[in-house]
Design a protein around this motif. Sequence first.
Motif, PDB file in Angstrom:
ATOM      1  N   LYS A   7       4.927  10.075  -3.457  1.00 45.66           N
ATOM      2  CA  LYS A   7       4.495   8.860  -2.945  1.00 45.66           C
ATOM      3  C   LYS A   7       3.665   7.977  -3.848  1.00 45.66           C
ATOM      4  CE  LYS A   7       2.249   6.460   1.086  1.00 45.66           C
ATOM      5  NZ  LYS A   7       1.758   6.789   2.309  1.00 45.66           N
ATOM      6  N   PRO A   8       3.842   6.915  -4.099  1.00 37.99           N
ATOM      7  CA  PRO A   8       2.901   6.101  -5.350  1.00 37.99           C
ATOM      8  C   PRO A   8       1.655   5.900  -4.353  1.00 37.99           C
ATOM      9  CG  PRO A   8       5.152   5.028  -5.017  1.00 37.99           C
ATOM     10  CD  PRO A   8       4.958   6.107  -4.003  1.00 37.99           C
ATOM     11  N   LEU A   9       0.375   6.047  -4.948  1.00 31.47           N
ATOM     12  CA  LEU A   9      -0.829   5.954  -4.517  1.00 31.47           C
ATOM     13  C   LEU A   9      -1.394   4.515  -4.580  1.00 31.47           C
ATOM     14  CD1 LEU A   9      -3.272   7.600  -3.591  1.00 31.47           C
ATOM     15  CD2 LEU A   9      -4.132   7.839  -5.962  1.00 31.47           C
ATOM     16  N   SER A  10      -1.618   3.607  -3.582  1.00 29.08           N
ATOM     17  CA  SER A  10      -2.087   2.385  -3.607  1.00 29.08           C
ATOM     18  C   SER A  10      -3.678   2.300  -4.374  1.00 29.08           C
ATOM     19  CB  SER A  10      -1.979   1.852  -2.439  1.00 29.08           C
ATOM     20  OG  SER A  10      -3.068   2.205  -1.587  1.00 29.08           O
ATOM     21  N   VAL A  11      -4.006   1.153  -4.705  1.00 28.09           N
ATOM     22  CA  VAL A  11      -5.348   0.869  -5.310  1.00 28.09           C
ATOM     23  C   VAL A  11      -6.417   1.355  -4.071  1.00 28.09           C
ATOM     24  CG1 VAL A  11      -6.950  -0.922  -6.225  1.00 28.09           C
ATOM     25  CG2 VAL A  11      -4.910  -0.697  -7.039  1.00 28.09           C
ATOM     26  N   ASN A  12      -6.187   0.893  -2.669  1.00 30.58           N
ATOM     27  CA  ASN A  12      -6.932   1.124  -1.529  1.00 30.58           C
ATOM     28  C   ASN A  12      -7.029   2.508  -1.368  1.00 30.58           C
ATOM     29  OD1 ASN A  12      -6.959  -1.698  -1.304  1.00 30.58           O
ATOM     30  ND2 ASN A  12      -5.251  -1.741   0.099  1.00 30.58           N
ATOM     31  N   ASP A  13      -5.818   3.393  -1.529  1.00 30.18           N
ATOM     32  CA  ASP A  13      -6.019   4.722  -1.564  1.00 30.18           C
ATOM     33  C   ASP A  13      -6.770   5.509  -2.498  1.00 30.18           C
ATOM     34  OD1 ASP A  13      -4.994   4.758   1.086  1.00 30.18           O
ATOM     35  OD2 ASP A  13      -2.794   5.066   0.387  1.00 30.18           O
ATOM     36  N   ASP A  62      -2.391  -3.709 -17.435  1.00 30.98           N
ATOM     37  CA  ASP A  62      -2.382  -3.548 -16.107  1.00 30.98           C
ATOM     38  C   ASP A  62      -3.733  -4.047 -15.351  1.00 30.98           C
ATOM     39  OD1 ASP A  62      -3.390  -1.321 -16.796  1.00 30.98           O
ATOM     40  OD2 ASP A  62      -2.507  -0.060 -15.266  1.00 30.98           O
ATOM     41  N   LYS A  66      -3.597  -7.152 -10.227  1.00 34.69           N
ATOM     42  CA  LYS A  66      -4.169  -6.994  -8.942  1.00 34.69           C
ATOM     43  C   LYS A  66      -5.190  -8.241  -8.519  1.00 34.69           C
ATOM     44  CE  LYS A  66      -3.842  -5.631  -4.695  1.00 34.69           C
ATOM     45  NZ  LYS A  66      -2.964  -6.253  -3.867  1.00 34.69           N
ATOM     46  N   ASP A  70      -3.833 -11.225  -6.490  1.00 32.70           N
ATOM     47  CA  ASP A  70      -4.516 -11.642  -5.134  1.00 32.70           C
ATOM     48  C   ASP A  70      -5.081 -13.206  -4.971  1.00 32.70           C
ATOM     49  OD1 ASP A  70      -4.156  -8.921  -4.189  1.00 32.70           O
ATOM     50  OD2 ASP A  70      -6.313  -8.442  -4.582  1.00 32.70           O
ATOM     51  N   ASP A  80       0.947 -11.090  -0.698  1.00 31.92           N
ATOM     52  CA  ASP A  80       1.478 -10.506  -2.147  1.00 31.92           C
ATOM     53  C   ASP A  80       2.661  -9.223  -1.810  1.00 31.92           C
ATOM     54  OD1 ASP A  80      -0.352  -8.479  -1.309  1.00 31.92           O
ATOM     55  OD2 ASP A  80      -1.518  -8.496  -3.142  1.00 31.92           O
ATOM     56  N   LYS A  81       2.929  -8.706  -0.604  1.00 34.92           N
ATOM     57  CA  LYS A  81       3.776  -7.669  -0.230  1.00 34.92           C
ATOM     58  C   LYS A  81       5.146  -8.204  -0.649  1.00 34.92           C
ATOM     59  CE  LYS A  81       4.384  -8.259   4.681  1.00 34.92           C
ATOM     60  NZ  LYS A  81       4.070  -7.623   6.099  1.00 34.92           N
TER      61      LYS A  81
END
Length: 109
Positions: A7-13, A62, A66, A70, A80-81
């Motif tokens: 599972k890819p890790l989000s910036v939030n996580d 990269d 974000k 945003d 943005d989803k």
Amino acid sequence: MIKIQIKPLSVNDAWKGKRFKTPEYAVYENALLFMLPKLKMPEPPFVLTLEFGFSSEASDWDNPVKPFQDILSKKYGFDDKLIKKGIVSKEKVKKGEEYVRFKIESITS
């Protein structure tokens, strides 16, 4: 392409606790909100194409994605989803000639 089953890790996580916008971010956001032109948004889902002009070779392609994404979503009133594909590149430019170039298209066009 190589596929890794994770599972890819989000910036939030990726970060613990609350993150706060820096004063530099606030200046950047206000400048962009003023400078971004009015656009007629295409139908979602979107393809977002970004080109960053950096004066430093050390700049990662990269890191600015974000924050810029945003601010685009804030300016143009979309979640943005709805961006399902991104194309990002960077160019080397002279100091003082840095830029961001972007295009938002419908993924079906």
